[in-house]
Design a protein around this motif. Structure first.
Motif, PDB file in Angstrom:
ATOM      1  N   ARG A  66      14.937  -4.841  -0.600  1.00  0.00           N
ATOM      2  CA  ARG A  66      14.682  -5.776   0.018  1.00  0.00           C
ATOM      3  C   ARG A  66      12.994  -5.743  -0.106  1.00  0.00           C
ATOM      4  O   ARG A  66      12.001  -6.341   0.632  1.00  0.00           O
ATOM      5  CB  ARG A  66      15.116  -6.263   1.296  1.00  0.00           C
ATOM      6  CG  ARG A  66      16.526  -6.418   1.311  1.00  0.00           C
ATOM      7  CD  ARG A  66      17.726  -6.736   2.940  1.00  0.00           C
ATOM      8  NE  ARG A  66      16.591  -7.258   3.952  1.00  0.00           N
ATOM      9  CZ  ARG A  66      16.011  -6.872   4.497  1.00  0.00           C
ATOM     10  NH1 ARG A  66      15.899  -5.554   5.140  1.00  0.00           N
ATOM     11  NH2 ARG A  66      15.883  -7.727   6.042  1.00  0.00           N
ATOM     12  N   ARG A  67      12.710  -4.367  -0.111  1.00  0.00           N
ATOM     13  CA  ARG A  67      10.992  -4.203  -0.125  1.00  0.00           C
ATOM     14  C   ARG A  67      10.382  -3.481  -1.438  1.00  0.00           C
ATOM     15  O   ARG A  67       8.694  -4.101  -1.702  1.00  0.00           O
ATOM     16  CB  ARG A  67      10.966  -2.967   0.699  1.00  0.00           C
ATOM     17  CG  ARG A  67       9.280  -2.123   1.136  1.00  0.00           C
ATOM     18  CD  ARG A  67       9.487  -0.629   1.012  1.00  0.00           C
ATOM     19  NE  ARG A  67       8.150  -0.223   0.907  1.00  0.00           N
ATOM     20  CZ  ARG A  67       7.849  -0.018  -0.634  1.00  0.00           C
ATOM     21  NH1 ARG A  67       8.440  -0.113  -2.184  1.00  0.00           N
ATOM     22  NH2 ARG A  67       5.825   0.056  -0.665  1.00  0.00           N
TER      23      ARG A  67
ATOM     24  N   ARG B 159      10.715   5.656   4.281  1.00  0.00           N
ATOM     25  CA  ARG B 159      11.509   5.150   6.215  1.00  0.00           C
ATOM     26  C   ARG B 159      12.546   4.419   5.392  1.00  0.00           C
ATOM     27  O   ARG B 159      13.132   4.025   6.387  1.00  0.00           O
ATOM     28  CB  ARG B 159      10.254   4.347   6.155  1.00  0.00           C
ATOM     29  CG  ARG B 159       8.537   5.178   6.335  1.00  0.00           C
ATOM     30  CD  ARG B 159       8.349   4.487   7.109  1.00  0.00           C
ATOM     31  NE  ARG B 159       6.409   4.765   6.858  1.00  0.00           N
ATOM     32  CZ  ARG B 159       5.229   5.205   8.371  1.00  0.00           C
ATOM     33  NH1 ARG B 159       5.513   4.026   9.042  1.00  0.00           N
ATOM     34  NH2 ARG B 159       4.825   4.830   7.816  1.00  0.00           N
ATOM     35  N   VAL B 160      12.387   2.645   4.572  1.00  0.00           N
ATOM     36  CA  VAL B 160      13.523   1.924   4.867  1.00  0.00           C
ATOM     37  C   VAL B 160      14.697   3.036   3.772  1.00  0.00           C
ATOM     38  O   VAL B 160      16.170   2.470   4.589  1.00  0.00           O
ATOM     39  CB  VAL B 160      13.198   0.500   3.318  1.00  0.00           C
ATOM     40  CG1 VAL B 160      14.093   0.078   3.241  1.00  0.00           C
ATOM     41  CG2 VAL B 160      11.820   0.238   3.441  1.00  0.00           C
ATOM     42  N   ALA B 161      14.733   3.938   3.069  1.00  0.00           N
ATOM     43  CA  ALA B 161      15.629   5.030   2.811  1.00  0.00           C
ATOM     44  C   ALA B 161      15.984   5.348   3.937  1.00  0.00           C
ATOM     45  O   ALA B 161      17.485   5.116   4.312  1.00  0.00           O
ATOM     46  CB  ALA B 161      15.486   5.379   1.568  1.00  0.00           C
ATOM     47  N   ALA B 162      15.607   5.840   4.202  1.00  0.00           N
ATOM     48  CA  ALA B 162      16.254   6.288   5.996  1.00  0.00           C
ATOM     49  C   ALA B 162      16.424   5.215   7.086  1.00  0.00           C
ATOM     50  O   ALA B 162      17.317   6.337   7.499  1.00  0.00           O
ATOM     51  CB  ALA B 162      14.566   7.467   6.680  1.00  0.00           C
TER      52      ALA B 162
ATOM     53  N   ILE C 150       4.606  -8.915   4.749  1.00  0.00           N
ATOM     54  CA  ILE C 150       5.563  -9.508   3.655  1.00  0.00           C
ATOM     55  C   ILE C 150       6.883  -8.825   3.448  1.00  0.00           C
ATOM     56  O   ILE C 150       7.678  -9.176   4.685  1.00  0.00           O
ATOM     57  CB  ILE C 150       5.811 -10.865   2.843  1.00  0.00           C
ATOM     58  CG1 ILE C 150       4.828 -12.358   2.645  1.00  0.00           C
ATOM     59  CG2 ILE C 150       7.102 -10.799   1.777  1.00  0.00           C
ATOM     60  CD1 ILE C 150       4.189 -12.800   1.572  1.00  0.00           C
ATOM     61  N   ARG C 151       6.319  -7.077   2.686  1.00  0.00           N
ATOM     62  CA  ARG C 151       7.591  -6.632   2.790  1.00  0.00           C
ATOM     63  C   ARG C 151       7.175  -5.855   3.421  1.00  0.00           C
ATOM     64  O   ARG C 151       8.235  -4.581   3.568  1.00  0.00           O
ATOM     65  CB  ARG C 151       6.671  -6.215   0.942  1.00  0.00           C
ATOM     66  CG  ARG C 151       6.348  -7.158   0.113  1.00  0.00           C
ATOM     67  CD  ARG C 151       6.748  -6.129  -0.626  1.00  0.00           C
ATOM     68  NE  ARG C 151       5.430  -5.341  -1.191  1.00  0.00           N
ATOM     69  CZ  ARG C 151       5.678  -4.081  -2.204  1.00  0.00           C
ATOM     70  NH1 ARG C 151       6.367  -3.459  -1.514  1.00  0.00           N
ATOM     71  NH2 ARG C 151       4.233  -3.558  -2.014  1.00  0.00           N
TER      72      ARG C 151
ATOM     73  N   SER D  88      17.150 -13.644   4.248  1.00  0.00           N
ATOM     74  CA  SER D  88      17.990 -13.580   3.408  1.00  0.00           C
ATOM     75  C   SER D  88      18.276 -14.066   2.389  1.00  0.00           C
ATOM     76  O   SER D  88      19.136 -13.695   1.224  1.00  0.00           O
ATOM     77  CB  SER D  88      19.133 -11.859   3.811  1.00  0.00           C
ATOM     78  OG  SER D  88      20.114 -13.326   4.281  1.00  0.00           O
ATOM     79  N   ASP D  89      17.776 -15.362   2.693  1.00  0.00           N
ATOM     80  CA  ASP D  89      18.351 -16.334   1.135  1.00  0.00           C
ATOM     81  C   ASP D  89      16.983 -16.036   0.364  1.00  0.00           C
ATOM     82  O   ASP D  89      16.239 -15.730  -0.044  1.00  0.00           O
ATOM     83  CB  ASP D  89      18.113 -17.246   1.811  1.00  0.00           C
ATOM     84  CG  ASP D  89      18.445 -19.076   0.887  1.00  0.00           C
ATOM     85  OD1 ASP D  89      17.564 -18.918  -0.757  1.00  0.00           O
ATOM     86  OD2 ASP D  89      18.875 -19.722   0.728  1.00  0.00           O
ATOM     87  N   GLY D  90      17.983 -16.164  -1.226  1.00  0.00           N
ATOM     88  CA  GLY D  90      16.819 -15.361  -2.876  1.00  0.00           C
ATOM     89  C   GLY D  90      16.138 -16.651  -2.628  1.00  0.00           C
ATOM     90  O   GLY D  90      15.231 -16.224  -3.860  1.00  0.00           O
TER      91      GLY D  90
END
Length: 364
Positions: A47-48, A138-141, A336-337, A177-179
Motif C-alpha cells: 500500500r505504501r 515503520r510500515v513493516a513494524a 498520499i503515501r 482500499s479500492d484499486g
C-alpha cells in the motif's frame, strides 16, 4: 543517543538509508505466540510502495520484506517466539547520480543544512537517513503491531490535498482500499477533483501538502496514563516523527479552541449493555491521556514535498548564494503515501500502550 528507536515495551528500531543496499527494522518486545503470514506484512508494504500511479514518485521498488529472526513456521503460518523480530527490505532502484549536482548545495525545505550542522557530514543521495524511504520499515513494524491488540482495526484516509477537501457525508471506508483509488480518499467523487488538481501542480514542477486522518477502532478503555505516559502524547510523537509532518491533532484538535465547552464535551449515558456510552467523540477516544473505548481519531498535516523543479534561492557549503532545482523522482504530494505510514505509527503506539497496561494492571 542515536534516536533510531521508539516505543517502550513494543520497541522498534529502524535502520538503513534511501540509497543504501537495504533498510529494515528490529521489533523487540513483541509477545510470543502471535500468528501471521508474510502476506500480512507484505500487503501493508504494498500500500505504501512507490511507482503505483502518476501521482507518486516513479522510483520502482518492490519493497519485498524478508523476516530474518524472531519467528518459527508452524502449519504454513509464522509464529512469534518473543525474541526480536528483524525484517529487511532491499533497495533495488537507487539513482544516486540524480543527486550529484546538489552534493555541495543545500536544498530549501530539506534537512540538508541541519543534518550537516549536527553531524558535520550528510548523505546527499536522497537525504540518506532523513529520507521518507525509511518509512517502509515503520510500515513493516506497524503490520506486526496491528496483531498485538485483539480486535484492533487501524485505518487511514487522505481528507484534504492543498485547497481541496473531501465531503465527509460521502465517507466510505471500503473505497479507500479500492484499486481504482490512487489517493486513499474515502470520498469517491473527490478522485477526479484531486487528480485534476494534482496533475496541474505536477506539470508545473511543484508540489502540495495534505491532511491525513487515522481512526483506530477496537481500542480498549484504560490505555495510557494521566501525566507523562498519555496515549495521545505518544500518538502525537509517533506521527510527528514521520517525514514532512508539521502538525498533529487528536479528536476535535484545533477546532476545540474555537467552540464552547458544552459543544466540545462528550456527554454520557448508560447503555443497554450496562456500559457507559458516549453521545459524541470530540475527544478522539482519549480523555486525560487514557483511552475511553471509543475510536481513537488523529489527524496530521504533511507539508508540500520540498523537492520541486521551480528554481529556489539557497546557498552552498562554501556559503555562496545560488539558485537550485531538485531533479529526480519525487512525490508531488507526499501525503498520499503517508496514509499507511500514519496507520503504522498509530498501531505501534497503541500496541505499546496495550502491553504497558497489561504489565501494570494485568487482565486483558
Amino acid at each position: 543517543m542515536s534516536h533510531n528507536t521508539f516505543g517502550h515495551l513494543f520497541r522498534v528500531t529502524t535502520w538503513g538509508e534511501s540509497h543504501g543496499p537495504a533498510l529494515g527494522c528490529v521489533v523487540d518486545g513483541c509477545p510470543p505466540g502471535i500468528r501471521f503470514t508474510l502476506t500480512d506484512i507484505q500487503d501493508q508494504l504494498d500500500r505504501r510502495r512507490p511507482g503505483q500511479s502518476r501521482f507518486v514518485t516513479q522510483r520502482r521498488e518492490p519493497d519485498e520484506v524478508k523476516i530474518l529472526s524472531g519467528v518459527m513456521e508452524e502449519g504454513g503460518t509464522l509464529v512469534t517466539t518473543g525474541t526480536p523480530v528483524s525484517m529487511l527490505i532491499e533497495n533495488v532502484d537507487q539513482r544516486s547520480k540524480d543527486y550529484g549536482d546538489i552534493a555541495e548545495q543545500y536544498r530549501p525545505g530539506h534537512a540538508d543544512y541541519t543534518y550537516e550542522a549536527k553531524y558535520g557530514i550528510r548523505d546527499h543521495r536522497g537525504g540518506g537517513r532523513s529520507s521518507a524511504r525509511e518509512t517502509a520499515a515503520r510500515v513493516a513494524a506497524g503490520a506486526l503491531a496491528r496483531l498485538v491488540v485483539p480486535g484492533l482495526v487501524v485505518r487511514g484516509a487522505l481528507v484534504s490535498m492543498g485547497e481541496k477537501a473531501i465531503e465527509r457525508s460521502r465517507w466510505d471506508w471500503d473505497f479507500v482500499s479500492d484499486g481504482e483509488n490512487p489517493f486513499f480518499t474515502p470520498d469517491r467523487e473527490s478522485v477526479a477533483v484531486f487528480a485534476e488538481y494534482l496533475d496541474a501542480i505536477r506539470k508545473a514542477g511543484s508540489s502540495v501538502g495534505a491532511v491525513v486522518e487515522i481512526v483506530a477502532e477496537g481500542v480498549p478503555a484504560g490505555l495510557g496514563a494521566p501525566i507523562y505516559g498519555k496515549l495521545d502524547q505518544d500518538i502525537a510523537s509517533h506521527l510527528m516523527s514521520i517525514n514532512a509532518v508539521k502538525g498533529v491533532e487528536i479528536g476535535n484538535g484545533f477546532e476545540a479552541a474555537r467552540i464552547r465547552g458544552e459543544e466540545n464535551a462528550d456527554e454520557m449515558r448508560m447503555g443497554n449493555d450496562g456500559r457507559p456510552q458516549f453521545l459524541s467523540n470530540h475527544a478522539g477516544g482519549i480523555l486525560g491521556g487514557i483511552s475511553t473505548g471509543q475510536p481513537v481519531v488523529a489527524r496530521f498535516a504533511v507539508k508540500p514535498t520540498s523537492s520541486i523543479l521551480s528554481p529556489r534561492r539557497s546557498i552552498d557549503r562554501q556559503g555562496r548564494e545560488i539558485e537550485i532545482v531538485t531533479k529526480g523522482r519525487h512525490d508531488p504530494c507526499v501525503g498520499i503515501r503517508a496514509v499507511p505510514v500514519g496507520e503504522a505509527m498509530v498501531a505501534c503506539a497503541i500496541a505499546d500502550h496495550y502491553l504497558r497496561h497489561r504489565g501494570q494492571v494485568g487482565g486483558q
